[in-house]
Structure formats: C-alpha cells, structure tokens
Design an enzyme around this catalytic site. Structure first.
Site, PDB file in Angstrom:
ATOM      1  N   GLY A   1       0.832  -1.198   0.000  1.00  0.00           N
ATOM      2  CA  GLY A   1       0.000   0.000   0.000  1.00  0.00           C
ATOM      3  C   GLY A   1       0.864   1.244   0.000  1.00  0.00           C
ATOM      4  O   GLY A   1       2.058   1.191  -0.306  1.00  0.00           O
TER       5      GLY A   1
ATOM      6  N   HIS B   1       5.200  31.848 -14.682  1.00  0.00           N
ATOM      7  CA  HIS B   1       5.926  31.061 -15.687  1.00  0.00           C
ATOM      8  C   HIS B   1       7.420  31.090 -15.389  1.00  0.00           C
ATOM      9  O   HIS B   1       7.972  32.149 -15.105  1.00  0.00           O
ATOM     10  CB  HIS B   1       5.687  31.617 -17.091  1.00  0.00           C
TER      11      HIS B   1
ATOM     12  N   ASP C   1      -7.165   9.323  14.065  1.00  0.00           N
ATOM     13  CA  ASP C   1      -7.000   7.918  13.694  1.00  0.00           C
ATOM     14  C   ASP C   1      -7.832   6.948  14.511  1.00  0.00           C
ATOM     15  O   ASP C   1      -7.983   5.790  14.125  1.00  0.00           O
ATOM     16  CB  ASP C   1      -5.524   7.519  13.823  1.00  0.00           C
TER      17      ASP C   1
END
EC number: 1.-.-.-
Length: 495
Positions: free
Chosen positions: A187, A450, A316
C-alpha cells in the site's frame, strides 16, 4: 475537583488542533498526552518518515548529478541520516512545547489551556482520571474529545521484535542500512518505505504484493510510473504472492511466499518491515460503563460525535481517513460543533493527499477507478509533464496531470491526480474548486507564474474546453481528452 469546559485526551495532530480551536473560543481546556507531544504525526509517523523521504530523494538526486559528471557518488551514512531525522522530530516537539508554555504563561490565554503529561481514563461521561509520574488526579468536564491516535498493525503470524522484523516504530533503532529488506504490504506506506530505502542506494528491497500491481486503489497509469521507478532502483516486487511463513534465524529474516500459480519460494534478508496498516489506540481509554460504540475500524462516530452525548472522537481512532490533515480538520470541527455551529459541513471529498513516492503523487477527489465504481460518466484529460516548461527546465519530465470533470456543459471538477515533480504544489486550486462545487472556467484564464507546474493544469483545463495551445491528440502521448460512458464502460476521444 477541577472543572473544565473540555478535556482532550491525546495531543497528536487532531488533539492539539482541537485544543487550539477551543482556546480561540475561550473555553477552559485540559489537554492530556501520555507519551510524545505531537503523537505519531511527529514521531515514528508522518514527520519522521517524510524527513527520511526528503533525505533519500536528495541522495538520489545527488547520485544522479554526480553520475552526469562521471564522478563516483559517496555512500549515505545511516548514523547521520538518523541524526537529521531526530533533529526534525525534536524541532517539531520543541515548537509544540514552547507554544504551550507561552500560552500557559500569557494572561490572554492562560485561563483557557492547561497541559498535563499523563495517562487518562474516562471514568464516566463527565469524569476523567489522570495518572502522572507524581500524582493521580480526577477532573470534571462538560465535554470530552478522544484523540488517542493509532499504532502499526501487528499480524498474529508475524513475530515482530522491532530488531529484525520491524514496524515503522522500529526503524529509528536500526544500527545501519540493511543490505537487504523485505517489506510486507504494497500500500502507500509500504511503497513509500520501498522508495526511501531504494533511494539511498544501499539496500536491496523486496516488496510483497498480493495482487499483480502495487497501490491497488490507484489508476493503472499512476501505478505504472511508480512501479517502473521502483524497479529501476533495484526493488523486486513479489507479485501475486502471500506470506506463509516468516522467522528470524541467526540474525537473518527468512520468509516463505506462496504464489498464485502454486509455486513456493523461500528468501533470506537482513530485515523485514511490516506495513499492513494501523489500528486505533482505544485500550484502557474508557471504563466499561461508558457506552462508546466501536466499529470494525475504530470508534463509531457521526461527524466526530460518538454514541455518548458529550463525547467526541477525532483522528485515527475513528474509522475515517487516517491522515494528519484530516485529523486536524476533525479536531477543529468537533470543537466548533460542541460549542456552536460549524460554518462548513465536514466533508472528505476535497481532501488533498500526497504519496511520497518517486515521483511524488498528489491527489484530490475521484480518480478514474473510483469514478467508474460510482458509475459516473466523466470527461478526462491527461497532460504529460514533457509539455510543461518548468518540468523541462528541471530536466525531469517524468509524470503527468490527469483531471476528471462531469460529462456535461458545467464540467464540474470530480478529481485530479498529479504524478511528478512538485505534484503537491499543483493540487490546492483544484481542491478549492471541488469544495466550492465549481466548474473549470475559473482555471482556464487564470494567469499562472511562468514557468510553473501549475501551467500544466491550465493547459489541461483549456484542452477540455477545446482551446488549448497544444491540441489534444496531435502529439502522441502528450495531451489526450476522453469521455467515459459508464453504461458502455468505454472511453471515446473528445477531439
């Protein structure tokens, strides 16, 4: 008994973010942490592994540049690498600690934040006990946020000792670069560590993959670039294989693989790294009498609200996306939900991600695989990095930008993947438009600096609108636009 408006258990990314949002709202807050301030977001997790990745990438670029000038590249020294990682971790922890010290000492904030180092347990819905090195405390609180994070998953058939067979927690204790390493799990995290150790150039890496491709949730064109680079740096991918046995013997790791074709093979390496996901830290956080419901992947929550009226869970420990930025988002949202009404709904569709691979991969929203699973019709443009002046100037044109939009006149953005140098810097504008439910016109005529990688996004948008500088389909493999029909399950060229 001291009373608080809010007690937060866990001072990792989500808990710390929640505490700081509570300070904003002038709520008396107690933040508790039993081990490392910053949690796995700092130590043995996001910061430490990404520092390793940066150092590995620097070493790989250094070697390439020396080879360009026919010079012999030096070897990386593991002790020096360890030192840099530990410095990074220490700097981050020191930042958090200094910030907390200043808050607690500042009259403007001192009434709203208190930090305790100790182990907390929810005794009842309004009582939390704390065991510190010097005393045991009981505090009363109106609300509780659980933010205790996660740890590496262990599998019953793998004898992890953190010396020869490691999880990410054991890497910092290695004495030197291993000559060889097998990584169990292909993974994101497994592939990131394969990228790291192969990048330093001193470890032969083997990667065990159950299927025939790594990163099974990603589109084949993304995977192809990553696999090519891993293999070009010596990584051997065990495709269509499953680990049947692994043991440590005479200071070596011996593992046996069963392949899909029935073949069995045994290999010997110096180290094994087990990377098969993470599990939530919920043990001993609350008493049995506290009716917090658990699901298969963590605490069950509805927009951070648990099954107990005044208790919330973030990061988590929940079954949502396990990422630092998501944990911080949830922590802040939970506080706003507790003490008021959040201005924005908690959504995960516009979460930006980055995979620290070679090259890096940034993403937001749907990719083609997930859009097809949802049976969406879409338009997609792919613009190769070789068309972007900044990539040419950097002498690294490997990669591409892929943008998905709805298959209608509005062309609202569904998602994007960027594979290549500075991929993460190119994703934010698109993430913002997804959160605003906007189409692509806003990007078409925006004046980008740019040369920059973001010019490639602008050209991608122009290609979808039929007004690009480089016309789709004319330069083979450079710019292509297709429509996908979910009923027919086929792509048709737009131009």
């Amino acid at each position: 008994m001291e009373h608080y408006d809010l007690v937060i258990i866990g001072a990792g990314p989500s808990g710390y973010a929640a505490a700081m949002r509570a300070v904003d709202l002038k709520k008396k807050t107690l933040l508790i942490e039993k081990s490392t301030l910053g949690g796995a977001g700092v130590k043995n997790g996001a910061l430490s592994s990404k520092t390793l990745w940066e150092l590995s990438r620097d070493m790989l670029a250094f070697r390439k540049n020396l080879e360009r000038y026919h010079l012999e590249p030096p070897k990386a020294v593991w002790h020096e690498i360890q030192t840099e990682v530990r410095k990074a971790v220490h700097e981050r922890i020191s930042l958090y600690q200094s910030h907390l010290n200043e808050l607690e000492a500042n009259p403007k904030y001192s009434n709203y934040i208190h930090f305790v180092e100790g182990e907390a347990c929810i005794e009842s819905d309004h009582i939390v006990s704390i065991s510190t090195l010097t005393e045991d405390l009981l505090v009363e609180t109106d609300y509780i946020i659980i933010a205790t994070g996660s740890r590496p998953r262990h599998l019953p058939n793998i004898p992890i000792d953190e010396k020869y067979i490691l999880t990410s927690d054991g890497i910092e204790n290695m004495d030197d670069f291993p000559e060889s390493m097998v990584i169990v799990g292909a993974g994101v995290i497994g592939c990131e560590y394969a990228t790291i150790f192969s990048g330093f150039g001193q470890t032969k890496v083997f990667l065990i993959d159950k299927g025939d491709t790594i990163l099974p949730f990603e589109d084949p064109d993304v995977v192809a670039v990553i696999e090519k680079n891993l293999e070009s740096h010596g990584v051997h991918i065990h495709r269509n294989s499953s680990l049947s046995e692994i043991e440590t013997k005479d200071g070596k790791v011996i593992y046996k693989l069963d392949f899909a074709d029935g073949e069995q093979k045994t290999f010997t390496v110096d180290k094994a790294l087990v990377s098969v996901g993470r599990v939530p830290n919920y043990e001993n956080i609350w008493k049995d009498a506290v009716p917090i419901k658990m699901g298969k992947r963590g605490v069950e929550d509805h927009e951070t609200h648990t099954s107990v009226n005044n208790i919330y869970a973030v990061g988590d420990i929940t079954a949502d996306i396990n990422l630092v930025n998501v944990g911080e988002l949830e922590g802040r949202y939970a506080v706003e939900k507790i003490f008021g009404e959040p201005k924005k709904k908690l959504v995960y569709e516009n979460i930006s991600t980055i995979m620290f691979l070679n090259p890096e991969v940034a993403g937001v929203g749907y990719n083609e695989k997930s859009a097809q699973e949802k049976e969406l019709n879409y338009r997609v443009v792919t613009t190769d990095y070789s068309t972007i002046a900044r990539a040419t100037a950097k002498r690294n044109t490997q990669g591409f930008i892929k943008l998905l939009v709805t298959d209608d006149d509005e062309m609202k953005i569904l998602g994007m993947r960027v594979v290549g140098e500075q991929a993460s810097a190119a994703i934010q504008a698109v993430a913002l438009l997804i959160s605003m439910n906007k189409g692509i016109e806003e990007l078409a005529e925006c004046v980008h600096p740019h040369p920059s990688i973001t010019e490639g996004i602008q050209e991608s948008v122009r290609a979808l609108l039929g007004k690009s500088i480089l016309k789709s389909g004319l330069l083979k493999g450079k710019v292509s636009c297709y429509c996908y029909d979910c009923q027919k399950m086929e792509k048709v060229s737009m131009y």
